[in-house]
Scaffold this active site. Structure first.
Site, PDB file in Angstrom:
ATOM      1  N   HIS A 242       0.842  -1.188   0.000  1.00  0.00           N
ATOM      2  CA  HIS A 242       0.000   0.000   0.000  1.00  0.00           C
ATOM      3  C   HIS A 242       0.880   1.242   0.000  1.00  0.00           C
ATOM      4  O   HIS A 242       1.819   1.350   0.796  1.00  0.00           O
ATOM      5  CB  HIS A 242      -0.897  -0.009   1.249  1.00  0.00           C
ATOM      6  CG  HIS A 242      -1.934   1.060   1.261  1.00  0.00           C
ATOM      7  ND1 HIS A 242      -3.137   0.936   0.616  1.00  0.00           N
ATOM      8  CD2 HIS A 242      -1.954   2.283   1.854  1.00  0.00           C
ATOM      9  CE1 HIS A 242      -3.855   2.017   0.798  1.00  0.00           C
ATOM     10  NE2 HIS A 242      -3.154   2.856   1.547  1.00  0.00           N
ATOM     11  N   HIS A 255       4.314 -12.691   5.305  1.00  0.00           N
ATOM     12  CA  HIS A 255       3.991 -13.826   6.165  1.00  0.00           C
ATOM     13  C   HIS A 255       5.208 -14.667   6.543  1.00  0.00           C
ATOM     14  O   HIS A 255       5.059 -15.696   7.190  1.00  0.00           O
ATOM     15  CB  HIS A 255       2.953 -14.720   5.478  1.00  0.00           C
ATOM     16  CG  HIS A 255       1.592 -14.103   5.412  1.00  0.00           C
ATOM     17  ND1 HIS A 255       0.626 -14.527   4.525  1.00  0.00           N
ATOM     18  CD2 HIS A 255       1.029 -13.101   6.121  1.00  0.00           C
ATOM     19  CE1 HIS A 255      -0.466 -13.806   4.690  1.00  0.00           C
ATOM     20  NE2 HIS A 255      -0.236 -12.930   5.649  1.00  0.00           N
TER      21      HIS A 255
END
Length: 277
Positions: A242, A255
């Protein structure tokens, strides 16, 4: 940002986190629970008032207020069918929220994912809070983005299908209406389990795509096709990205270490709905 893998007593207890980007300190904004079922929040977008729309794999679409209060927006779509669990979302310049839904029916139904069997769907939450089921038959629809024309009209929807490494496009006819599903792009084969995850446009129309499992962020030209550039990450499972408002700084979740990172891109990010006056 979301923390989808938090559990309590081996049950989902995902959290919405508030991160101070200057100090790096983190606090829990909320830990959504609906009728005793915890969530698996997987993606989020903000409106112009600081409210956060959350795509949740167990709870569907949530609305979280700046103070942490939350609500489930709908347990059913406009045709009365049970909602599927959601993964990511993107808001167009008209205020409509486009949402991927790779999970089975929301809680309390058993948790299922469409990684092997293609039952994933996409929805549109229109500005007037109508949840429209747009399409199904997708293997784990994941990241999602909206292309606008020069007049800021939403014209194309880009949907990531993770196991096939494909990016699909749909023509947007209006709020909750799409047609003409076609292949827009494909990520390279990395000889490992990998595929497209979250994504965001820069101001030149290039699409930056988190390539989960590969250790790269892929950069696609405005016309799609194949990546024209690859950004190497110091981790192998980038999950979303983002742009900071009116900046070339990009925030990346991953992750591998369950961390939040940032880097500077060549261009500023394309304005979000929340940035528009």
């Amino acid at each position: 940002m979301v923390a989808p893998e938090v559990e309590k007593e081996k049950s989902p207890a995902g959290q919405i986190l508030k991160v101070d980007i200057l100090s790096g300190t983190t606090e829990v904004l909320c830990e959504p629970v609906i009728n005793g079922d915890g969530g698996i929040p997987a993606g989020c977008q903000t409106d112009k008032h600081g409210n956060i729309y959350v795509a949740d794999m167990r709870l569907g679409i949530l609305l979280v207020q700046p103070n942490g209060d939350f609500e489930q927006l709908s347990a059913q779509d406009s045709e009365g069918h049970n909602m599927q669990g959601c993964n990511d979302c993107a808001m167009d310049y008209y205020g409509n929220l486009w949402v991927t839904a790779p999970a089975g029916e929301i809680a309390p139904s058993p948790y299922r994912r469409s990684f092997e069997e293609p039952f994933g769907s996409i929805y549109c939450l229109t500005k007037d809070r109508k949840v429209v089921h747009l399409d199904t038959g997708i293997r784990f629809p994941n990241g999602i983005a909206v292309i606008h024309d020069k007049e800021d009209k939403p014209v194309k929807l880009i949907v990531a299908e993770t196991p096939t490494r494909l990016l699909w496009s749909y023509d947007i006819l209006g709020p909750g209406s799409v047609r003409n599903k076609t292949i827009w792009g494909k990520l390279p084969d990395c000889d490992c389990e990998s595929g497209p995850d979250g994504m965001d446009f820069d101001e030149t129309g290039h699409l930056l795509v988190a390539h989960w499992g590969s250790g790269y962020i892929e950069v696609f030209p405005p016309t799609g096709g194949e990546p024209v550039q690859r950004i190497k990450c110091p981790f192998d499972k980038p999950s979303n990205l983002h742009f900071k408002n009116n900046s070339n700084e990009v925030y990346v979740t991953e992750h591998t270490n369950h961390g939040l990172w940032s880097f500077e891109w060549e261009h500023k990010g394309m304005a979000q709905y929340c940035d528009k006056q």
